[in-house]
Design a protein around this motif. Structure first.
Motif, PDB file in Angstrom:
ATOM      1  N   UNK A  32       0.826  -1.205   0.000  1.00  0.00           N
ATOM      2  CA  UNK A  32       0.000   0.000   0.000  1.00  0.00           C
ATOM      3  C   UNK A  32       0.863   1.258   0.000  1.00  0.00           C
ATOM      4  N   UNK A  33       1.884   1.261   0.839  1.00  0.00           N
ATOM      5  CA  UNK A  33       2.770   2.424   0.929  1.00  0.00           C
ATOM      6  C   UNK A  33       3.507   2.657  -0.386  1.00  0.00           C
ATOM      7  N   UNK A  34       3.982   1.572  -1.005  1.00  0.00           N
ATOM      8  CA  UNK A  34       4.704   1.703  -2.274  1.00  0.00           C
ATOM      9  C   UNK A  34       3.803   2.290  -3.354  1.00  0.00           C
ATOM     10  N   UNK A  35       2.547   1.847  -3.408  1.00  0.00           N
ATOM     11  CA  UNK A  35       1.612   2.373  -4.398  1.00  0.00           C
ATOM     12  C   UNK A  35       1.295   3.837  -4.122  1.00  0.00           C
ATOM     13  N   UNK A  36       1.117   4.179  -2.847  1.00  0.00           N
ATOM     14  CA  UNK A  36       0.819   5.564  -2.477  1.00  0.00           C
ATOM     15  C   UNK A  36       1.974   6.493  -2.821  1.00  0.00           C
ATOM     16  N   UNK A  38       4.435   5.918  -5.141  1.00  0.00           N
ATOM     17  CA  UNK A  38       4.868   5.900  -6.538  1.00  0.00           C
ATOM     18  C   UNK A  38       3.885   6.564  -7.488  1.00  0.00           C
ATOM     19  N   UNK A  39       2.591   6.490  -7.204  1.00  0.00           N
ATOM     20  CA  UNK A  39       1.575   6.944  -8.161  1.00  0.00           C
ATOM     21  C   UNK A  39       1.689   8.417  -8.545  1.00  0.00           C
ATOM     22  N   UNK A  40       1.842   9.350  -7.596  1.00  0.00           N
ATOM     23  CA  UNK A  40       1.904  10.758  -8.003  1.00  0.00           C
ATOM     24  C   UNK A  40       3.005  11.053  -9.012  1.00  0.00           C
ATOM     25  N   UNK A  41       4.122  10.373  -8.921  1.00  0.00           N
ATOM     26  CA  UNK A  41       5.227  10.615  -9.836  1.00  0.00           C
ATOM     27  C   UNK A  41       5.045  10.020 -11.216  1.00  0.00           C
ATOM     28  N   UNK A  42       4.035   9.159 -11.385  1.00  0.00           N
ATOM     29  CA  UNK A  42       3.803   8.532 -12.680  1.00  0.00           C
ATOM     30  C   UNK A  42       3.135   9.478 -13.675  1.00  0.00           C
ATOM     31  N   UNK A  43       2.547  10.556 -13.175  1.00  0.00           N
ATOM     32  CA  UNK A  43       1.783  11.454 -14.041  1.00  0.00           C
ATOM     33  C   UNK A  43       2.276  12.886 -13.879  1.00  0.00           C
ATOM     34  N   UNK A  44       2.327  13.589 -15.001  1.00  0.00           N
ATOM     35  CA  UNK A  44       2.899  14.934 -15.004  1.00  0.00           C
ATOM     36  C   UNK A  44       2.032  15.933 -14.249  1.00  0.00           C
ATOM     37  N   UNK A  76      -5.672   9.954  -4.371  1.00  0.00           N
ATOM     38  CA  UNK A  76      -5.707   8.813  -3.477  1.00  0.00           C
ATOM     39  C   UNK A  76      -6.451   7.630  -4.069  1.00  0.00           C
ATOM     40  N   UNK A  77      -7.595   7.895  -4.711  1.00  0.00           N
ATOM     41  CA  UNK A  77      -8.351   6.799  -5.333  1.00  0.00           C
ATOM     42  C   UNK A  77      -7.559   6.152  -6.458  1.00  0.00           C
ATOM     43  N   UNK A  78      -6.843   6.972  -7.239  1.00  0.00           N
ATOM     44  CA  UNK A  78      -6.026   6.421  -8.320  1.00  0.00           C
ATOM     45  C   UNK A  78      -4.883   5.588  -7.760  1.00  0.00           C
ATOM     46  N   UNK A  79      -4.259   6.092  -6.694  1.00  0.00           N
ATOM     47  CA  UNK A  79      -3.127   5.379  -6.096  1.00  0.00           C
ATOM     48  C   UNK A  79      -3.554   4.049  -5.488  1.00  0.00           C
ATOM     49  N   UNK A  80      -4.760   4.016  -4.926  1.00  0.00           N
ATOM     50  CA  UNK A  80      -5.244   2.823  -4.233  1.00  0.00           C
ATOM     51  C   UNK A  80      -6.147   1.955  -5.110  1.00  0.00           C
ATOM     52  N   UNK A 146      -1.218   5.104   8.652  1.00  0.00           N
ATOM     53  CA  UNK A 146       0.002   5.884   8.888  1.00  0.00           C
ATOM     54  C   UNK A 146       0.923   5.855   7.680  1.00  0.00           C
ATOM     55  N   UNK A 147       1.086   4.666   7.087  1.00  0.00           N
ATOM     56  CA  UNK A 147       1.975   4.538   5.930  1.00  0.00           C
ATOM     57  C   UNK A 147       1.522   5.365   4.756  1.00  0.00           C
ATOM     58  N   UNK A 148       0.227   5.317   4.447  1.00  0.00           N
ATOM     59  CA  UNK A 148      -0.292   6.105   3.329  1.00  0.00           C
ATOM     60  C   UNK A 148      -0.168   7.603   3.585  1.00  0.00           C
ATOM     61  N   UNK A 149      -0.377   8.002   4.837  1.00  0.00           N
ATOM     62  CA  UNK A 149      -0.245   9.421   5.179  1.00  0.00           C
ATOM     63  C   UNK A 149       1.194   9.892   5.017  1.00  0.00           C
ATOM     64  N   UNK A 150       2.124   9.108   5.542  1.00  0.00           N
ATOM     65  CA  UNK A 150       3.550   9.456   5.418  1.00  0.00           C
ATOM     66  C   UNK A 150       3.975   9.479   3.950  1.00  0.00           C
ATOM     67  N   UNK A 151       3.352   8.654   3.123  1.00  0.00           N
ATOM     68  CA  UNK A 151       3.704   8.589   1.697  1.00  0.00           C
ATOM     69  C   UNK A 151       3.129   9.747   0.888  1.00  0.00           C
ATOM     70  N   UNK A 152       2.349  10.605   1.533  1.00  0.00           N
ATOM     71  CA  UNK A 152       1.884  11.804   0.847  1.00  0.00           C
ATOM     72  C   UNK A 152       0.408  11.887   0.572  1.00  0.00           C
ATOM     73  N   UNK A 153      -0.351  10.845   0.904  1.00  0.00           N
ATOM     74  CA  UNK A 153      -1.786  10.891   0.685  1.00  0.00           C
ATOM     75  C   UNK A 153      -2.476  11.612   1.845  1.00  0.00           C
ATOM     76  N   UNK A 154      -3.681  12.085   1.577  1.00  0.00           N
ATOM     77  CA  UNK A 154      -4.418  12.877   2.557  1.00  0.00           C
ATOM     78  C   UNK A 154      -4.736  12.052   3.810  1.00  0.00           C
ATOM     79  N   UNK A 155      -4.547  12.665   4.998  1.00  0.00           N
ATOM     80  CA  UNK A 155      -4.608  11.928   6.261  1.00  0.00           C
ATOM     81  C   UNK A 155      -5.997  11.357   6.530  1.00  0.00           C
ATOM     82  N   UNK A 156      -7.032  12.147   6.324  1.00  0.00           N
ATOM     83  CA  UNK A 156      -8.385  11.661   6.592  1.00  0.00           C
ATOM     84  C   UNK A 156      -8.735  10.485   5.679  1.00  0.00           C
ATOM     85  N   UNK A 157      -8.397  10.612   4.401  1.00  0.00           N
ATOM     86  CA  UNK A 157      -8.637   9.526   3.464  1.00  0.00           C
ATOM     87  C   UNK A 157      -7.847   8.281   3.823  1.00  0.00           C
TER      88      UNK A 157
END
Length: 518
Positions: A32-36, A38-44, A76-80, A146-157
């Motif tokens: 989950x953390x790896x996907x969270x 890596x995803x933002x960097x895949x798209x410009x 977040x939805x795209x990453x997950x 915690x992992x997804x939040x640290x990886x840059x995704x929104x905390x509430x989500x």
């Protein structure tokens, strides 16, 4: 009281799972953390992300596999995407395994009866198992959030996503508890639970690609409708708790209506005399694992067809030049990426066979077989050969399924997909041979058979993300497989890995010959 002693049994269960639970939960969280991350960097930019999300929603095959993206503007939805449904199935499988291990397996081996002869209450084992499942689900949910939040995704989500994974785990634990009461053996319990999870997945897939109300009938369908990284439906999370509680209550009621060691669904008696063909150790091994091999073959073929149909449309998801360059850098084609994951999953067939062999030795069945004219080497070789040949067969079935699906979807020519699948056989053999070696060293080390595939997969996936040294990532046999069909066949890689597998098997045979049985 009927629950007397459950705390002691809880401590015992946690001790028994001290390796399985941390390894399995760690792999899931890392995925989950790896996907969270890596995803933002895949798209410009956001426009690229929206196009990718719309392309996913436009493909019925991808939606059937991963589920829809309800908010195409949500990073977040795209990453997950894969984590929300597909990897939630892996979460469900883990918790079914844990519950089955401490209920039906313990009864089958007679340990529950021994414990029941003490001051422990009748319902204590089931209560301790369910409490352990709750604790593990909470750990999984918190670490994922915690992992997804640290990886840059929104905390509430991320909190909502961790909660839906924990909810899926609790429902799966309830399914495992109920099927443990219905079945009379651990194998039947696994088949019942797998069937239920499969039906829930199919209901969700049918609802996501057709009548939407069908998705609401499946907890896996709730996963996307929680909208973790959008307008969160917090009330829907309570449905997981209600369903899990209902299943747990049903399991308790069913437990009072059966005898210890039996199931509510009676077993069918076998023939009075065994077939002469079962005099051979290999024939016996095939007979024992025949149903499992058939089910795995069907699953491998279906997965191959589904992924083969998805592959031709992957170009729509890679409109971004950055995304395309990253895919190329990783060794390319989607088919190669699919096989890299499927090969690890199929390696667990070999692990299942080896683990069953360990249970035969532990429970005394091996001594009964070896008391006949069957040699120790023949008994050991039967399990090892079935484990490795069975894994190779499943990879061939996957390759054929990929080819069928790819041709049906009118994909462009990309090479022989069956050969691409065969390229992973030597790596799977190395991992299978390590599992055999773990058993050969001694029963106390046999728990490692489940850890090898997950450890090597994690090492391969995190090697690039964490920029690990080449020698460290090279320890994974999966990292030495060429990315067919994007690359060419490598006899050096195939021969080297096969030689390593053969050497491990020789050492395993030598060690098994020297040690005592049991």
């Amino acid at each position: 009281m009927s629950t007397t002693g459950w705390r002691l049994l809880l401590r015992l269960g946690l001790r028994q799972d001290r390796i399985l639970a941390p390894v399995a939960l760690g792999v899931l969280v890392l995925m989950s953390v790896a996907s969270a991350a890596a995803t933002p960097g895949l798209y410009a930019d956001q426009a690229d992300r929206v196009r990718a999300a719309e392309a996913i929603n436009a493909s019925p095959a991808i939606v059937a596999l991963y589920g829809p993206i309800l908010d195409v503007t949500s990073v977040g939805e795209l990453a997950m995407t894969k984590m929300t449904v597909l990897y939630a199935v892996f979460v469900a499988v883990l918790f079914v395994v844990v519950v089955r291990r401490h209920t039906r397996v313990e009864e089958e081996t007679g340990r529950t009866e021994l414990i029941g002869g003490t001051a422990v209450g009748r319902h204590a084992p089931l209560l301790a198992t369910l409490v352990e499942a709750v604790l593990l689900a909470l750990v999984l949910g918190v670490l994922t959030a915690l992992g997804n939040t640290v990886s840059g995704l929104e905390a509430t989500g991320s909190l909502a996503f961790g909660a839906l994974w924990a909810g899926t785990a609790l429902v799966a634990a309830g399914i495992g508890a109920v099927t443990a009461q219905l079945s009379a053996s651990a194998r039947t319990c696994a088949a019942y639970a797998a069937g239920v999870v499969g039906v829930l997945f199919v209901l969700r897939a049918a609802g996501d690609t057709g009548p939407g109300w069908l998705s609401w009938l499946s907890p896996l369908g709730w996963n996307t409708r929680v909208r973790a990284y959008g307008e969160v439906r917090w009330w829907l999370l309570a449905c997981y708790l209600l369903l899990a509680a209902a299943l747990a209550a049903a399991a308790v009621v069913l437990r009072t209506r059966r005898d210890l060691g039996s199931g509510l669904v009676p077993t069918r008696p076998g023939p009075r005399t065994g077939s002469p063909r079962l005099a051979d150790a290999f024939a016996l091994a095939v007979k024992v694992h025949a149903t499992t091999l058939v089910l795995w073959s069907v699953a491998a073929g279906v997965l191959g067809v589904v992924f083969g149909m998805i592959a031709p449309g992957i170009g729509d998801l890679l409109d971004s030049e950055v995304a395309q360059s990253i895919i190329d850098e990783l060794g390319g084609a989607l088919v190669a990426a699919i096989l890299s994951v499927v090969a690890v999953v199929l390696t667990y067939f070999a692990v299942t066979v080896v683990s069953h062999t360990g249970h035969d030795e532990q429970d005394g069945r091996a001594e009964l077989v070896l008391a006949t004219a069957t040699s120790r080497s023949g008994w050991f070789a039967a399990s090892a050969v079935l484990a490795l040949v069975g894994t190779a067969w499943l990879l061939v079935v996957t390759g054929v399924g990929l080819w069928i699906g790819y041709v049906a979807a009118d994909g462009p020519g990309i090479g022989n997909l069956v050969v691409a699948a065969l390229a992973w056989v030597p790596a799977a053999w190395v991992v299978g041979a390590l599992a055999v070696l773990s058993l050969a060293v001694g029963l106390r080390w046999s728990v490692l058979v489940w850890a090898w595939p997950a450890a090597f997969l994690t090492l391969s996936l995190l090697g690039d993300v964490l920029e690990l040294p080449g020698w460290l990532t090279g320890l994974s046999p999966y990292s030495h497989v060429p990315s067919l069909p994007a690359e060419g066949w490598s006899w050096g890689s195939a021969g080297g890995l096969s030689a390593v597998a053969a050497a491990l098997l020789v050492v395993a045979w030598w060690r098994f010959r020297e040690r005592d049985i049991g």
